[in-house]
Design a protein around this motif. Structure first.
Motif, short mmCIF file in Angstrom:
data_model
loop_
_atom_site.label_atom_id
_atom_site.label_comp_id
_atom_site.label_asym_id
_atom_site.label_seq_id
_atom_site.Cartn_x
_atom_site.Cartn_y
_atom_site.Cartn_z
N ASN A 44 0.82 -1.19 0.00
CA ASN A 44 0.00 0.00 0.00
C ASN A 44 0.87 1.27 0.00
N VAL A 45 1.80 1.33 -0.94
CA VAL A 45 2.78 2.41 -1.01
C VAL A 45 2.24 3.54 -1.89
N THR A 46 2.78 4.71 -1.73
CA THR A 46 2.28 5.88 -2.45
C THR A 46 2.69 5.88 -3.91
N GLU A 47 2.03 6.74 -4.68
CA GLU A 47 2.31 6.90 -6.10
C GLU A 47 3.74 7.40 -6.32
N LYS A 48 4.22 8.26 -5.42
CA LYS A 48 5.59 8.79 -5.55
C LYS A 48 6.61 7.66 -5.40
N ASP A 52 9.47 6.29 -8.03
CA ASP A 52 10.86 5.99 -7.70
C ASP A 52 11.28 4.64 -8.27
N ALA A 53 10.41 3.64 -8.09
CA ALA A 53 10.72 2.28 -8.58
C ALA A 53 10.81 2.26 -10.09
N MET A 156 14.42 13.52 -11.13
CA MET A 156 14.38 12.71 -9.92
C MET A 156 15.31 13.25 -8.83
N SER A 157 16.30 14.06 -9.21
CA SER A 157 17.16 14.66 -8.19
C SER A 157 16.37 15.66 -7.34
N GLU A 158 15.24 16.11 -7.85
CA GLU A 158 14.37 17.02 -7.10
C GLU A 158 13.09 16.34 -6.63
N ASP A 159 12.56 15.42 -7.44
CA ASP A 159 11.21 14.90 -7.21
C ASP A 159 11.13 13.52 -6.58
N ALA A 160 12.23 12.80 -6.47
CA ALA A 160 12.16 11.44 -5.91
C ALA A 160 11.62 11.50 -4.48
N ASP A 162 12.06 9.09 -2.20
CA ASP A 162 13.09 8.54 -1.32
C ASP A 162 14.35 9.40 -1.39
N GLY A 163 14.86 9.80 -0.25
CA GLY A 163 16.04 10.66 -0.18
C GLY A 163 17.28 10.04 -0.79
N ASP A 164 17.45 8.73 -0.62
CA ASP A 164 18.63 8.05 -1.19
C ASP A 164 18.56 8.01 -2.71
N ILE A 165 17.37 7.78 -3.24
CA ILE A 165 17.19 7.78 -4.70
C ILE A 165 17.38 9.20 -5.24
N ARG A 166 16.88 10.18 -4.51
CA ARG A 166 17.08 11.58 -4.88
C ARG A 166 18.59 11.90 -4.91
N GLY A 167 19.32 11.41 -3.91
CA GLY A 167 20.76 11.63 -3.84
C GLY A 167 21.51 10.97 -4.98
N LEU A 168 21.12 9.74 -5.32
CA LEU A 168 21.76 9.03 -6.43
C LEU A 168 21.52 9.78 -7.73
N ALA A 169 20.30 10.23 -7.95
CA ALA A 169 19.97 10.97 -9.17
C ALA A 169 20.77 12.27 -9.23
#
Length: 194
Positions: A44-48, A52-53, A156-160, A162-169
């Motif tokens: 039941n995870v969010t659309e955001k 990310d996935a 995705m560097s702005e919109d991800a 998950d913070g880690d995914i945002r950081g990777l982007a």
């Protein structure tokens, strides 16, 4: 009557089995997306988080294609600018792909284990070419792929979520932008080849 129902049931089973794709023929990209959607749906995870996935799957599949096409360029290309560019893509994208895999494992996401059908078709088309025709098509494909990569990673560097995914982007967006510039320069160098 019961005999007819049994025959009907058996026929339906056989037809369904015939329509089911062989597990060896599954598209690795579609399968990774399906597994992630299933996990996300179960939790039941969010659309955001779903976005990310999708980003992680697309980034991994594009990265694999760029490495495989660059390996092909190392074998087929003769122009020094193309060979140099291809070597750098193998090195840089292999590192980025490893970082994506590590992060995906930490986040419980599934990434494709091979090229998807569309990527396989792109690979086959380029593999059938030789000489300047190959070099031009390869570098055009790399320019196009990097344009998409830069857009996706910057977004995705702005919109991800998950913070880690945002950081990777955010980490790889400027590197991909450099790759795009390098690809454009190489494209200019081979533009006038016969």
């Amino acid at each position: 009557m019961r005999y007819c129902l049994h025959i009907l049931s058996l026929t339906a089973s056989l037809l369904l089995g015939a329509c089911s794709p062989d597990s060896g023929q599954k598209d690795p990209v579609a399968e990774a997306q399906f597994q992630n959607e299933k996990r996300i749906g179960d939790q039941n995870v969010t659309e955001k988080q779903e976005r990310d996935a999708e980003f992680m799957v697309k980034a991994a599949s594009n990265g694999m294609l760029e490495v495989e096409l660059s390996k092909l360029a190392q074998q087929k290309a003769t122009h020094p600018a193309i060979k140099n560019f291809a070597q750098q893509m193998i090195t840089h994208h292999s590192e980025a792909n490893a970082a994506l895999r590590t992060l995906a494992e930490q986040k419980g996401l599934v990434l494709p284990q091979g090229l998807g059908r569309d990527q396989q078709e792109t690979y086959r088309q380029l593999a059938s070419l030789a000489g300047p025709q190959f070099e031009k098509q390869y570098i055009t494909a790399m320019v196009d792929a990097h344009k998409q990569d830069v857009d996706e990673f910057e977004d995705m560097s702005e919109d991800a979520y998950d913070g880690d995914i945002r950081g990777l982007a955010a980490k790889y967006a400027p590197i991909l932008d450099q790759h795009l510039e390098m690809a454009r320069q190489a494209e200019d160098q081979v533009a006038n080849l016969p």
